[in-house]
Design a protein around this motif. Structure first.
Motif, mmCIF file in Angstrom:
data_model
loop_
_atom_site.group_PDB
_atom_site.id
_atom_site.type_symbol
_atom_site.label_atom_id
_atom_site.label_comp_id
_atom_site.label_asym_id
_atom_site.label_seq_id
_atom_site.Cartn_x
_atom_site.Cartn_y
_atom_site.Cartn_z
ATOM 1 N N GLY A 60 -104.042 62.136 -1.266
ATOM 2 C CA GLY A 60 -103.659 60.954 -2.033
ATOM 3 C C GLY A 60 -104.875 60.135 -2.413
ATOM 4 O O GLY A 60 -105.948 60.658 -2.745
ATOM 5 N N GLY A 61 -104.737 58.834 -2.350
ATOM 6 C CA GLY A 61 -105.850 57.932 -2.616
ATOM 7 C C GLY A 61 -105.823 56.789 -1.628
ATOM 8 O O GLY A 61 -104.741 56.320 -1.226
ATOM 9 N N SER A 62 -106.982 56.333 -1.194
ATOM 10 C CA SER A 62 -107.039 55.238 -0.225
ATOM 11 C C SER A 62 -108.316 54.442 -0.421
ATOM 12 O O SER A 62 -109.334 54.963 -0.881
ATOM 13 N N ALA A 63 -108.249 53.162 -0.066
ATOM 14 C CA ALA A 63 -109.415 52.284 -0.184
ATOM 15 C C ALA A 63 -109.204 51.075 0.709
ATOM 16 O O ALA A 63 -108.063 50.656 0.965
ATOM 17 N N VAL A 64 -110.312 50.503 1.192
ATOM 18 C CA VAL A 64 -110.273 49.237 1.920
ATOM 19 C C VAL A 64 -111.345 48.325 1.340
ATOM 20 O O VAL A 64 -112.400 48.781 0.887
ATOM 21 N N ILE A 65 -111.056 47.035 1.360
ATOM 22 C CA ILE A 65 -111.967 46.041 0.801
ATOM 23 C C ILE A 65 -112.002 44.850 1.741
ATOM 24 O O ILE A 65 -110.979 44.455 2.308
ATOM 25 N N ALA A 228 -106.002 48.134 -3.384
ATOM 26 C CA ALA A 228 -106.594 47.390 -2.263
ATOM 27 C C ALA A 228 -106.896 45.961 -2.689
ATOM 28 O O ALA A 228 -106.671 45.002 -1.935
ATOM 29 N N ARG A 229 -107.401 45.811 -3.924
ATOM 30 C CA ARG A 229 -107.635 44.457 -4.438
ATOM 31 C C ARG A 229 -106.314 43.721 -4.641
ATOM 32 O O ARG A 229 -106.219 42.511 -4.397
ATOM 33 N N LEU A 230 -105.282 44.443 -5.110
ATOM 34 C CA LEU A 230 -103.968 43.828 -5.274
ATOM 35 C C LEU A 230 -103.446 43.326 -3.934
ATOM 36 O O LEU A 230 -102.872 42.228 -3.852
ATOM 37 N N ALA A 231 -103.641 44.105 -2.881
ATOM 38 C CA ALA A 231 -103.242 43.653 -1.548
ATOM 39 C C ALA A 231 -103.983 42.371 -1.178
ATOM 40 O O ALA A 231 -103.399 41.446 -0.590
ATOM 41 N N GLY A 232 -105.281 42.297 -1.524
ATOM 42 C CA GLY A 232 -106.044 41.088 -1.262
ATOM 43 C C GLY A 232 -105.516 39.896 -2.042
ATOM 44 O O GLY A 232 -105.436 38.781 -1.527
ATOM 45 N N PHE A 284 -98.559 52.361 0.826
ATOM 46 C CA PHE A 284 -98.665 51.259 1.773
ATOM 47 C C PHE A 284 -99.805 50.350 1.374
ATOM 48 O O PHE A 284 -100.950 50.786 1.233
ATOM 49 N N LEU A 285 -99.476 49.079 1.159
ATOM 50 C CA LEU A 285 -100.473 48.032 0.928
ATOM 51 C C LEU A 285 -100.430 47.103 2.129
ATOM 52 O O LEU A 285 -99.346 46.770 2.629
ATOM 53 N N PHE A 286 -101.594 46.644 2.574
ATOM 54 C CA PHE A 286 -101.635 45.890 3.823
ATOM 55 C C PHE A 286 -102.910 45.069 3.920
ATOM 56 O O PHE A 286 -103.862 45.259 3.160
ATOM 57 N N THR A 287 -102.917 44.158 4.872
ATOM 58 C CA THR A 287 -104.150 43.560 5.376
ATOM 59 C C THR A 287 -104.206 43.844 6.877
ATOM 60 O O THR A 287 -103.183 44.149 7.497
ATOM 61 N N ALA A 288 -105.394 43.746 7.435
ATOM 62 C CA ALA A 288 -105.559 43.985 8.871
ATOM 63 C C ALA A 288 -106.679 43.101 9.391
ATOM 64 O O ALA A 288 -107.568 42.689 8.637
ATOM 65 N N GLN A 289 -106.620 42.818 10.678
ATOM 66 C CA GLN A 289 -107.599 41.945 11.308
ATOM 67 C C GLN A 289 -108.188 42.596 12.545
ATOM 68 O O GLN A 289 -107.495 43.312 13.276
ATOM 69 N N VAL A 290 -109.485 42.329 12.740
ATOM 70 C CA VAL A 290 -110.179 42.724 13.967
ATOM 71 C C VAL A 290 -110.737 41.448 14.579
ATOM 72 O O VAL A 290 -111.497 40.711 13.933
ATOM 73 N N GLN A 291 -110.361 41.182 15.817
ATOM 74 C CA GLN A 291 -110.773 39.956 16.512
ATOM 75 C C GLN A 291 -112.116 40.155 17.189
ATOM 76 O O GLN A 291 -112.305 41.098 17.957
ATOM 77 N N GLY A 301 -106.178 46.835 2.317
ATOM 78 C CA GLY A 301 -106.254 48.256 2.049
ATOM 79 C C GLY A 301 -105.037 48.779 1.331
ATOM 80 O O GLY A 301 -103.995 48.112 1.224
ATOM 81 N N ALA A 302 -105.180 49.992 0.823
ATOM 82 C CA ALA A 302 -104.096 50.695 0.153
ATOM 83 C C ALA A 302 -104.186 52.168 0.491
ATOM 84 O O ALA A 302 -105.270 52.761 0.414
ATOM 85 N N LEU A 303 -103.083 52.739 0.884
ATOM 86 C CA LEU A 303 -102.949 54.183 1.061
ATOM 87 C C LEU A 303 -101.784 54.621 0.188
ATOM 88 O O LEU A 303 -100.644 54.165 0.400
#
Length: 433
Positions: A60-65, A228-232, A284-291, A301-303
């Motif tokens: 497929g296609g995937s990206a993170v920003i 990925a930008r759309l998710a942002g 799947f469009l999402f955001t994620a956090q690392v503490q 990101g987008a997958l």
């Protein structure tokens, strides 16, 4: 007597030249400005910022920003508002799979939400105007339900607020509510798609286009980088972010919906849209956090084009494992590192070194970019003198620090000035330009 006149003329001329030369040479060499120090850029030894790129699937296609986190909105302390000013030009941290536009399923509904809010703005906490459910809206509910597509029940004559319509579409992925919003805001589905495609172009999402409001059409397509930008963009919109932060039961007075966006929250993931169609696969469009110890790093990101939900689970889990390895305090600029060497014609040398160590909390997906160095001109200076600035980009952020002399560059003695007329006079001429 006449024969001595030429000798006297020559002697007078030579004397005048000597006086003139001494009159110019002395001040020029003894009192004139010194030549500027020559700067040579150097590269310090590599630091400890070893890249840990995001782990993304090849199918497929995937990206993170990366997204820059800001303070929580005082009006909604549970909603974190993110800085999206540079999303259109920010390069993704990583891209994998195909770069071609793919069918994007319910990610199309996120476009619908943002385009409707652009045309019919809401302030955070507002419910917006009431929208009457028409016969066409009810027929859409019947048709989508009969075809097996997601639909949330409505009845003719009901009145739903704009926020309630958005909740049903975003949280419940309701296709009939997507059409209702598009028709209400733009008059017709055709007018909506024209406005939506113009909006996508304005946002810099030029490889993404929509053919409907729902994403059931395989002609609604996007690239992983765009999505990925759309998710942002969705995460930075306070209304959409507020809806995502609420449970489906927020639909007070209307039908409850299952929250289709929630996914792997225990991994630090906030789903924005999660859907499947035969043509698009799982998207799947999402955001994620690392503490971190004192900061939180957020990325979007987008997958798209995932074969099934089990594969999506494995791929998102692997991505989050790589995020926890790659996101950390990065020693971007180390105190004392030299980025420039200075030398003078009279033999003095010094280095321009980082005055204050700088780190950035981010994802070191690749090696830091080459340093950008700006310098001031000078001839002499004490140790610690500001001589410029160094800027590098690492972890998706620019980090900068002043450069200072690591040792004093002293002026030459009078002897050197008198014995080196060329650089001294050149410096004098240069100073008058």
């Amino acid at each position: 007597m006449s024969r001595s006149r030429p000798a006297r003329i020559i002697g007078a001329t030579v004397g005048a030249l000597v006086i003139l030369t001494v009159g110019v040479y002395g001040p020029a060499t003894l009192l004139g400005p010194l030549p500027e120090a020559t700067a040579t850029l150097v590269t310090p030894a590599a630091g400890e910022a070893v890249p840990f790129p995001p782990v993304l699937p090849a199918t497929g296609g995937s990206a993170v920003i990366g997204l820059a986190a800001m303070a929580p909105d005082p009006a909604a302390p549970d909603v974190t508002v993110l800085d999206a000013a540079a999303l259109a030009t920010t390069e993704p941290l990583a891209v994998a799979g195909t770069s071609d536009p793919l069918p994007m399923a319910a990610a199309t509904k996120i476009v619908t939400a943002l385009v409707v809010l652009d045309a019919k703005p809401l302030a955070l906490g507002e419910t917006g105007p009431e929208v009457a459910i028409t016969a066409a809206d009810y027929q859409g509910y019947i048709d989508y339900g009969n075809s097996g597509a997601r639909a949330v029940v409505v009845f003719p004559g009901e009145r739903w607020t704009q926020t309630e319509l958005l909740q049903a579409m975003v949280l419940g992925s309701s296709n009939n509510h997507a059409d209702t919003l598009a028709r209400w805001a733009f008059g017709s589905l055709d007018a909506y798609t024209a406005a939506a495609n113009a909006w996508l172009a304005e946002q810099g999402l030029s490889a993404t286009s929509v053919a409907d409001a729902t994403g059931l059409s395989d002609d609604s397509v996007g690239t992983a980088s765009d999505l990925a930008r759309l998710a942002g963009l969705a995460a930075t919109d306070p209304v959409v972010a507020g809806i995502l932060a609420q449970p489906a039961s927020a639909l007070v007075g209307q039908r409850g919906v299952d929250n289709t966006t929630a996914f792997l929250a225990e991994e630090g993931v906030t789903g924005i849209t999660r859907s499947y169609t035969d043509g698009a696969g799982v998207c799947f469009l999402f955001t994620a956090q690392v503490q971190g110890p004192a900061s939180v790093y957020t990325f979007a990101g987008a997958l798209i084009g995932e074969p099934d939900y089990d594969t999506l689970t494995a791929d998102v889990t692997a991505l989050m494992e790589s995020a926890r390895a790659g996101v950390r305090d990065l020693p971007t600029l180390a105190q004392g590192d030299a980025y420039v060497e200075f030398s003078t014609p009279w033999g003095e040398t010094a280095s321009g070194t980082v005055r204050t160590a700088k780190t950035t909390f981010g994802w070191q997906a690749e090696a830091p970019t080459a340093a950008e160095v700006t310098l001031e001109t000078f001839a002499t200076g004490r140790a610690g003198k500001d001589v410029g600035r160094v800027t590098v980009e690492a972890g998706g952020a620019e980090v900068s620090s002043k450069l200072v002399l690591d040792q004093t560059i002293s002026a030459p003695g009078l002897g050197w000035r008198l014995l080196h007329p060329v650089p001294m006079i050149s410096a004098l001429i240069e100073s008058t330009r």
